[in-house]
Motif scaffolding. Structure first.
Motif, PDB file in Angstrom:
ATOM      1  N   GLN A 171     -21.671 -12.169  -5.425  1.00  0.00           N
ATOM      2  CA  GLN A 171     -22.159 -11.367  -4.308  1.00  0.00           C
ATOM      3  C   GLN A 171     -22.296  -9.936  -4.812  1.00  0.00           C
ATOM      4  OE1 GLN A 171     -22.907 -12.252  -1.040  1.00  0.00           O
ATOM      5  NE2 GLN A 171     -22.556 -14.421  -1.490  1.00  0.00           N
ATOM      6  N   TRP A 172     -23.491  -9.604  -5.287  1.00  0.00           N
ATOM      7  CA  TRP A 172     -23.673  -8.321  -5.951  1.00  0.00           C
ATOM      8  C   TRP A 172     -23.972  -7.218  -4.926  1.00  0.00           C
ATOM      9  CZ3 TRP A 172     -27.042  -9.493 -10.911  1.00  0.00           C
ATOM     10  CH2 TRP A 172     -26.251 -10.227 -11.813  1.00  0.00           C
ATOM     11  N   PRO A 173     -23.201  -6.105  -4.962  1.00  0.00           N
ATOM     12  CA  PRO A 173     -23.448  -4.979  -4.044  1.00  0.00           C
ATOM     13  C   PRO A 173     -24.547  -4.062  -4.589  1.00  0.00           C
ATOM     14  CG  PRO A 173     -21.486  -4.568  -5.359  1.00  0.00           C
ATOM     15  CD  PRO A 173     -21.995  -5.911  -5.786  1.00  0.00           C
ATOM     16  N   ILE A 174     -25.596  -3.909  -3.820  1.00  0.00           N
ATOM     17  CA  ILE A 174     -26.739  -3.093  -4.243  1.00  0.00           C
ATOM     18  C   ILE A 174     -27.207  -2.247  -3.062  1.00  0.00           C
ATOM     19  CG2 ILE A 174     -29.094  -3.133  -5.165  1.00  0.00           C
ATOM     20  CD1 ILE A 174     -28.505  -5.781  -6.431  1.00  0.00           C
ATOM     21  N   LYS A 175     -27.552  -1.023  -3.354  1.00  0.00           N
ATOM     22  CA  LYS A 175     -28.059  -0.151  -2.296  1.00  0.00           C
ATOM     23  C   LYS A 175     -29.452  -0.617  -1.872  1.00  0.00           C
ATOM     24  CE  LYS A 175     -25.524   4.118  -3.231  1.00  0.00           C
ATOM     25  NZ  LYS A 175     -25.630   5.560  -3.570  1.00  0.00           N
ATOM     26  N   GLY A 176     -29.621  -0.804  -0.579  1.00  0.00           N
ATOM     27  CA  GLY A 176     -30.915  -1.228  -0.056  1.00  0.00           C
ATOM     28  C   GLY A 176     -31.841  -0.061   0.176  1.00  0.00           C
ATOM     29  N   GLU A 177     -32.975  -0.341   0.784  1.00  0.00           N
ATOM     30  CA  GLU A 177     -33.988   0.687   1.010  1.00  0.00           C
ATOM     31  C   GLU A 177     -33.497   1.769   1.965  1.00  0.00           C
ATOM     32  OE1 GLU A 177     -37.475  -1.321   2.315  1.00  0.00           O
ATOM     33  OE2 GLU A 177     -37.808  -2.339   0.389  1.00  0.00           O
ATOM     34  N   THR A 178     -32.548   1.427   2.842  1.00  0.00           N
ATOM     35  CA  THR A 178     -32.014   2.422   3.791  1.00  0.00           C
ATOM     36  C   THR A 178     -30.879   3.241   3.186  1.00  0.00           C
ATOM     37  OG1 THR A 178     -30.400   0.843   4.685  1.00  0.00           O
ATOM     38  CG2 THR A 178     -32.604   0.877   5.694  1.00  0.00           C
ATOM     39  N   GLY A 179     -30.468   2.879   1.992  1.00  0.00           N
ATOM     40  CA  GLY A 179     -29.353   3.573   1.362  1.00  0.00           C
ATOM     41  C   GLY A 179     -28.016   2.906   1.586  1.00  0.00           C
ATOM     42  N   ALA A 180     -27.960   1.929   2.511  1.00  0.00           N
ATOM     43  CA  ALA A 180     -26.726   1.192   2.759  1.00  0.00           C
ATOM     44  C   ALA A 180     -26.544   0.114   1.705  1.00  0.00           C
ATOM     45  CB  ALA A 180     -26.761   0.566   4.157  1.00  0.00           C
ATOM     46  N   THR A 181     -25.298  -0.215   1.439  1.00  0.00           N
ATOM     47  CA  THR A 181     -25.009  -1.236   0.433  1.00  0.00           C
ATOM     48  C   THR A 181     -25.192  -2.618   1.022  1.00  0.00           C
ATOM     49  OG1 THR A 181     -23.436   0.195  -0.711  1.00  0.00           O
ATOM     50  CG2 THR A 181     -23.251  -2.168  -1.104  1.00  0.00           C
ATOM     51  N   GLU A 182     -25.990  -3.445   0.336  1.00  0.00           N
ATOM     52  CA  GLU A 182     -26.191  -4.838   0.708  1.00  0.00           C
ATOM     53  C   GLU A 182     -25.479  -5.721  -0.312  1.00  0.00           C
ATOM     54  OE1 GLU A 182     -30.315  -5.815   1.119  1.00  0.00           O
ATOM     55  OE2 GLU A 182     -30.835  -3.805   1.824  1.00  0.00           O
ATOM     56  N   PHE A 183     -25.027  -6.882   0.144  1.00  0.00           N
ATOM     57  CA  PHE A 183     -24.424  -7.843  -0.764  1.00  0.00           C
ATOM     58  C   PHE A 183     -25.392  -9.018  -0.916  1.00  0.00           C
ATOM     59  CE2 PHE A 183     -20.791  -5.358   0.418  1.00  0.00           C
ATOM     60  CZ  PHE A 183     -20.011  -5.349  -0.725  1.00  0.00           C
ATOM     61  N   ILE A 184     -25.890  -9.158  -2.130  1.00  0.00           N
ATOM     62  CA  ILE A 184     -26.913 -10.157  -2.412  1.00  0.00           C
ATOM     63  C   ILE A 184     -26.285 -11.354  -3.128  1.00  0.00           C
ATOM     64  CG2 ILE A 184     -29.119 -10.598  -3.526  1.00  0.00           C
ATOM     65  CD1 ILE A 184     -29.195  -8.481  -1.297  1.00  0.00           C
ATOM     66  N   ALA A 185     -26.499 -12.550  -2.559  1.00  0.00           N
ATOM     67  CA  ALA A 185     -26.020 -13.772  -3.218  1.00  0.00           C
ATOM     68  C   ALA A 185     -26.913 -14.062  -4.411  1.00  0.00           C
ATOM     69  CB  ALA A 185     -26.037 -14.934  -2.230  1.00  0.00           C
ATOM     70  N   VAL A 186     -26.311 -14.192  -5.590  1.00  0.00           N
ATOM     71  CA  VAL A 186     -27.074 -14.412  -6.814  1.00  0.00           C
ATOM     72  C   VAL A 186     -26.607 -15.694  -7.500  1.00  0.00           C
ATOM     73  CG1 VAL A 186     -27.487 -11.954  -7.164  1.00  0.00           C
ATOM     74  CG2 VAL A 186     -25.468 -13.028  -8.189  1.00  0.00           C
ATOM     75  N   SER A 187     -27.443 -16.177  -8.387  1.00  0.00           N
ATOM     76  CA  SER A 187     -27.091 -17.367  -9.172  1.00  0.00           C
ATOM     77  C   SER A 187     -27.901 -17.347 -10.457  1.00  0.00           C
ATOM     78  CB  SER A 187     -27.378 -18.648  -8.375  1.00  0.00           C
ATOM     79  OG  SER A 187     -28.763 -18.728  -8.069  1.00  0.00           O
ATOM     80  N   GLY A 188     -27.500 -18.179 -11.397  1.00  0.00           N
ATOM     81  CA  GLY A 188     -28.199 -18.254 -12.669  1.00  0.00           C
ATOM     82  C   GLY A 188     -27.734 -19.442 -13.474  1.00  0.00           C
ATOM     83  N   ASN A 189     -28.248 -19.538 -14.687  1.00  0.00           N
ATOM     84  CA  ASN A 189     -27.931 -20.694 -15.529  1.00  0.00           C
ATOM     85  C   ASN A 189     -26.809 -20.431 -16.524  1.00  0.00           C
ATOM     86  OD1 ASN A 189     -29.110 -19.024 -17.398  1.00  0.00           O
ATOM     87  ND2 ASN A 189     -30.752 -20.435 -18.002  1.00  0.00           N
ATOM     88  N   PHE A 190     -26.061 -19.320 -16.295  1.00  0.00           N
ATOM     89  CA  PHE A 190     -24.984 -18.989 -17.241  1.00  0.00           C
ATOM     90  C   PHE A 190     -23.809 -18.396 -16.453  1.00  0.00           C
ATOM     91  CE2 PHE A 190     -24.313 -18.204 -21.872  1.00  0.00           C
ATOM     92  CZ  PHE A 190     -23.042 -17.648 -21.793  1.00  0.00           C
ATOM     93  N   VAL A 191     -22.716 -19.135 -16.398  1.00  0.00           N
ATOM     94  CA  VAL A 191     -21.481 -18.667 -15.782  1.00  0.00           C
ATOM     95  C   VAL A 191     -20.388 -18.730 -16.839  1.00  0.00           C
ATOM     96  CG1 VAL A 191     -19.762 -19.045 -13.975  1.00  0.00           C
ATOM     97  CG2 VAL A 191     -22.177 -19.486 -13.506  1.00  0.00           C
ATOM     98  N   ALA A 192     -19.584 -17.671 -16.950  1.00  0.00           N
ATOM     99  CA  ALA A 192     -18.519 -17.650 -17.964  1.00  0.00           C
ATOM    100  C   ALA A 192     -17.321 -16.872 -17.444  1.00  0.00           C
ATOM    101  CB  ALA A 192     -19.019 -17.020 -19.266  1.00  0.00           C
ATOM    102  N   ASP A 193     -16.151 -17.213 -17.956  1.00  0.00           N
ATOM    103  CA  ASP A 193     -14.954 -16.442 -17.601  1.00  0.00           C
ATOM    104  C   ASP A 193     -14.624 -15.403 -18.658  1.00  0.00           C
ATOM    105  OD1 ASP A 193     -14.042 -18.011 -19.639  1.00  0.00           O
ATOM    106  OD2 ASP A 193     -12.503 -19.051 -18.468  1.00  0.00           O
ATOM    107  N   ASN A 194     -15.549 -15.197 -19.584  1.00  0.00           N
ATOM    108  CA  ASN A 194     -15.383 -14.204 -20.647  1.00  0.00           C
ATOM    109  C   ASN A 194     -16.552 -13.224 -20.580  1.00  0.00           C
ATOM    110  OD1 ASN A 194     -16.044 -13.246 -23.591  1.00  0.00           O
ATOM    111  ND2 ASN A 194     -13.873 -13.743 -23.585  1.00  0.00           N
TER     112      ASN A 194
END
Length: 320
Positions: free
Chosen positions: A218-241
């Protein structure tokens, strides 16, 4: 009749009481070395009658005569000679201990046990430790690197370097620097997939996730209004390192949300490009933590002061 092994024989108890009384031994040794009570009194800054009382008390405790007194000089008996050798060795050991303790309290020395996270330590800790050793030549370092937090007291750790937003209770923490996280990708990935222009664009990008890290998916990114949005992301690479994930980001696999202290040089060299620079944020802090101690060893205090100086002013990777 049985004898309690914990209780020494009577004669040994007498000797023990003599050895424990360093004042008596010091007077006795001084009498042997000066040859009379007056000179002993001058050396120890006491009156001769006090010297005489000490020697009498010592003879009474030992049950034997230490000196043969005459009008001209004192002669040392065989018992006195035997006691002198032991007393001299004891007083020399005590003096050596006093000197050692005095030096220990006046100059940092001894073994300093340090624990730190592997990722941060491998990038930034080595030069800091080297400079500390140069300034404190009597200190030896014992460093443990781990991806998990050590238990400071049970593991005998003097100081730990931790990156966290929730420290263990009962520990003293000195804040060293902010842990800033940012978004970045390799130029090759951006050339292939395009650069996301807004937070919602991340839904169609390959986002590489660190398992077990807060806000990892859940990546926190500033939206167009300047408020922080939490965007659900995913990908083909997950690691604990994080290091493994960074290598994938540099290779152009996808976008990473990574600590600035890891990628600062890669951004400067152009191997990585920052995305959403307005969304840089302090995710946690870097601390020096140590157990609460009323009488902190000088080596520990010196190292903590050294760390404070190393992070003032803050390094470039600790500035938003």
């Amino acid at each position: 009749m049985s004898i309690d092994p914990m209780i020494p024989p009577r004669s040994n108890r007498k000797l023990r009481s003599v050895i424990d009384n360093l004042a008596l031994l010091r007077v006795f040794v001084a009498v042997v070395e000066t040859g009379n009570f007056s000179h002993t009194g001058q050396r120890l800054r006491v009156v001769p009658s006090t010297v005489s009382k000490h020697i009498s008390a010592l003879e009474k405790r030992l049950g034997g005569q230490l000196f043969v007194r005459s009008t001209q000089k004192l002669g040392v008996t065989e018992l006195g000679l035997r006691l002198y050798d032991h007393a001299l060795a004891i007083l020399q050991d005590v003096e050596a201990a006093e000197i050692d303790i005095s030096e220990y309290n006046s100059e940092p020395q001894g073994i300093l046990k340090i624990a730190a996270g592997t990722v941060f330590a491998q990038r930034h800790l080595a030069p800091i430790l080297i400079r500390f050793l140069e300034a404190n030549p009597k200190v030896s370092l014992d460093v443990s690197l781990s991806t998990t937090s050590n238990h400071l007291i049970s593991d005998g750790i003097d100081v730990a370097i931790r990156i966290s937003d929730a420290l263990d209770p009962g520990l003293i923490a000195v804040k060293l620097a902010p842990n800033i996280r940012l978004y970045c990708a390799a130029p090759a990935y951006l050339a292939r997939e395009g650069t996301p222009a807004r937070a919602s664009d991340l839904a169609r990008h390959n986002c590489l996730v660190v398992r077990g890290v807060a806000q990892s998916a859940q990546w926190p990114i500033k939206g167009e209004t300047g408020a922080t949005e939490f965007i659900a992301v995913s990908g083909n690479f997950v690691a604990d390192n994080v290091d493994l994930l960074l290598q994938a980001v540099v290779a152009g696999v996808g976008i990473g949300h990574l600590p600035l202290f890891m990628v600062y040089d890669l951004l400067a060299s152009g191997d990585l490009v920052e995305i959403f620079p307005d969304s840089r944020a302090v995710a946690s802090h870097i601390y020096a933590v140590f157990p609460e101690r009323r009488n902190m060893p000088l080596k520990t205090r010196a190292f903590i002061d050294h760390l404070k100086a190393e992070f003032r002013p803050p390094p470039p990777w600790a500035v938003l």
